[in-house]
Enzyme design. Structure first.
Site, PDB file in Angstrom:
ATOM      1  N   LYS A 193       7.773   7.157   6.373  1.00 58.03           N
ATOM      2  CA  LYS A 193       7.692   5.693   6.266  1.00 58.03           C
ATOM      3  C   LYS A 193       7.927   5.264   4.823  1.00 58.03           C
ATOM      4  CE  LYS A 193       4.929   5.343  10.403  1.00 58.03           C
ATOM      5  NZ  LYS A 193       3.627   5.401  11.046  1.00 58.03           N
ATOM      6  N   GLN A 197      -2.391   4.765   9.474  1.00 60.60           N
ATOM      7  CA  GLN A 197      -1.816   5.832  10.293  1.00 60.60           C
ATOM      8  C   GLN A 197      -2.862   6.372  11.271  1.00 60.60           C
ATOM      9  OE1 GLN A 197       1.545   6.897  10.131  1.00 60.60           O
ATOM     10  NE2 GLN A 197       0.922   7.911  12.020  1.00 60.60           N
ATOM     11  N   ASP A 230       2.389  -2.801  12.905  1.00 58.39           N
ATOM     12  CA  ASP A 230       2.437  -1.892  14.059  1.00 58.39           C
ATOM     13  C   ASP A 230       2.324  -2.668  15.373  1.00 58.39           C
ATOM     14  OD1 ASP A 230       2.922   0.774  13.552  1.00 58.39           O
ATOM     15  OD2 ASP A 230       0.844   1.231  12.979  1.00 58.39           O
TER      16      ASP A 230
END
Ligand code: NDP
Length: 281
Positions: A50, A94, A117
């Site tokens: 990322k 994460q 997200d």
């Protein structure tokens, strides 16, 4: 035809890079904060990828690599700070988190405007209403793969295999928004093969290697394989890719299909979050 996710994701990243460069001229730098707790090897690779994608697309990135011993309170307090920091446009924690931290509390803590997200219930709700502006990355990537391959979605029978909150349910919502007739199937579905015979587009998000086989699908179906299954160091999708040769009209490979799209769409969300936080510039 094989749908080349690597190529399409590269085009999207290039578009993000150009748009982010334009924002830079206006003094805005879209920036993502990535938070990793602990040393899970897979998560470490995802975070590294990322950050790399950010550097390739003119998106700033700040990472917080916290020890496994980080308390829930400490993590929530960091998210609070990031929520209030105007120089941060996207906040990504994460997953999975260590067992002593409640993932739901963490998801709820991230400000919906910065939830790149798209896991926060506000964004999930907006998605259901067809009104979401930040879209879940893998499902949005699937829609891009279809559209950019010239595949008509409107009016098509689409069957999604899998009903997870990350892939199955949100991709079904997005397909519905594109005017498909959507069937969602899962492990309790009876006669899956019969249902698949009617599907023009199949999205397989099951997590079982080579589960969808040649005899299950109709001639000319479009197959999107989300699965990532590692067996003996090799990656397999949820679809028997080789077995479907000559039967599917379009198919995504694993690796190189849906996978690269997820990060490209994350970059797009960071860009869009920045624009939205700056009067929809
Ligand atoms: P989950 O395990 O959360 O969900 C799997 C779904 O498959 C469940 O809804 C389950 O049904 C359904 N299922 C299981 N067995 C069957 C069966 N025999 N027939 C029909 N449906 C079945 O997985 P995810 O959705 O998170 O991920 C799916 C796959 O996609 C995984 O391989 C994952 O690694 C991959 N993935 C890839 C991404 C990418 O970027 N390419 C991103 C995210 C995931 P039930 O609900 O009844 O249990």
């Amino acid at each position: 035809m094989i749908i080349d996710g690597k190529k399409i994701s590269g085009i999207i990243k290039e578009e993000v890079k150009e748009e982010a460069a334009e924002l830079l001229k206006l003094g805005l730098k879209p920036t993502l904060a990535v938070v990793l707790v602990g040393l899970d090897p897979a998560s470490m690779v995802y975070v590294k990828n990322k950050k790399l994608a950010c550097s390739q697309t003119n998106i700033g990135s700040i990472s917080y690599e916290l020890p496994e011993s980080t308390t829930e309170e400490e993590l929530l307090s960091l998210i609070d700070n990031l929520n209030n920091d105007k120089s941060i446009n996207g906040v990504l924690v994460q997953l999975p988190l260590p067992a002593h931290i409640d993932e739901n509390k963490v998801i709820l803590k991230i400000k919906p405007e910065k939830d790149v997200d798209c896991f926060h219930p506000v964004n999930v709700g907006l998605l259901q209403m067809g009104a979401g502006s930040l879209l879940p990355c893998t499902p949005a990537g699937i829609i891009e793969l279809l559209k950019r391959s010239g595949i008509e979605i409107s009016g098509k029978n689409c069957t999604v295999v899998g009903r997870s909150n990350i892939v199955g349910k949100p991709v079904a919502s997005l397909l519905l928004k594109e005017n498909a007739t959507v069937t969602i199937t899962h492990s309790k579905t009876k006669n899956l093969s019969e249902i698949l015979q009617n599907a023009d587009i199949i999205v397989a998000a099951i997590g079982k290697a080579c589960f969808i086989t040649r005899e299950m699908v109709k001639e000319g179906a479009v197959i999107i394989d989300v699965g990532i299954n590692r067996i003996g160091g090799k990656l397999y999708g949820d679809v028997d890719f080789e077995g479907l040769e000559g039967k599917a009209s379009y198919i995504t490979p694993v690796p190189g299909g849906v996978g690269p799209m997820t990060i490209a769409m994350l970059m797009k969300n960071c860009l869009n979050a920045c624009k939205q936080q700056n009067n929809n510039i």
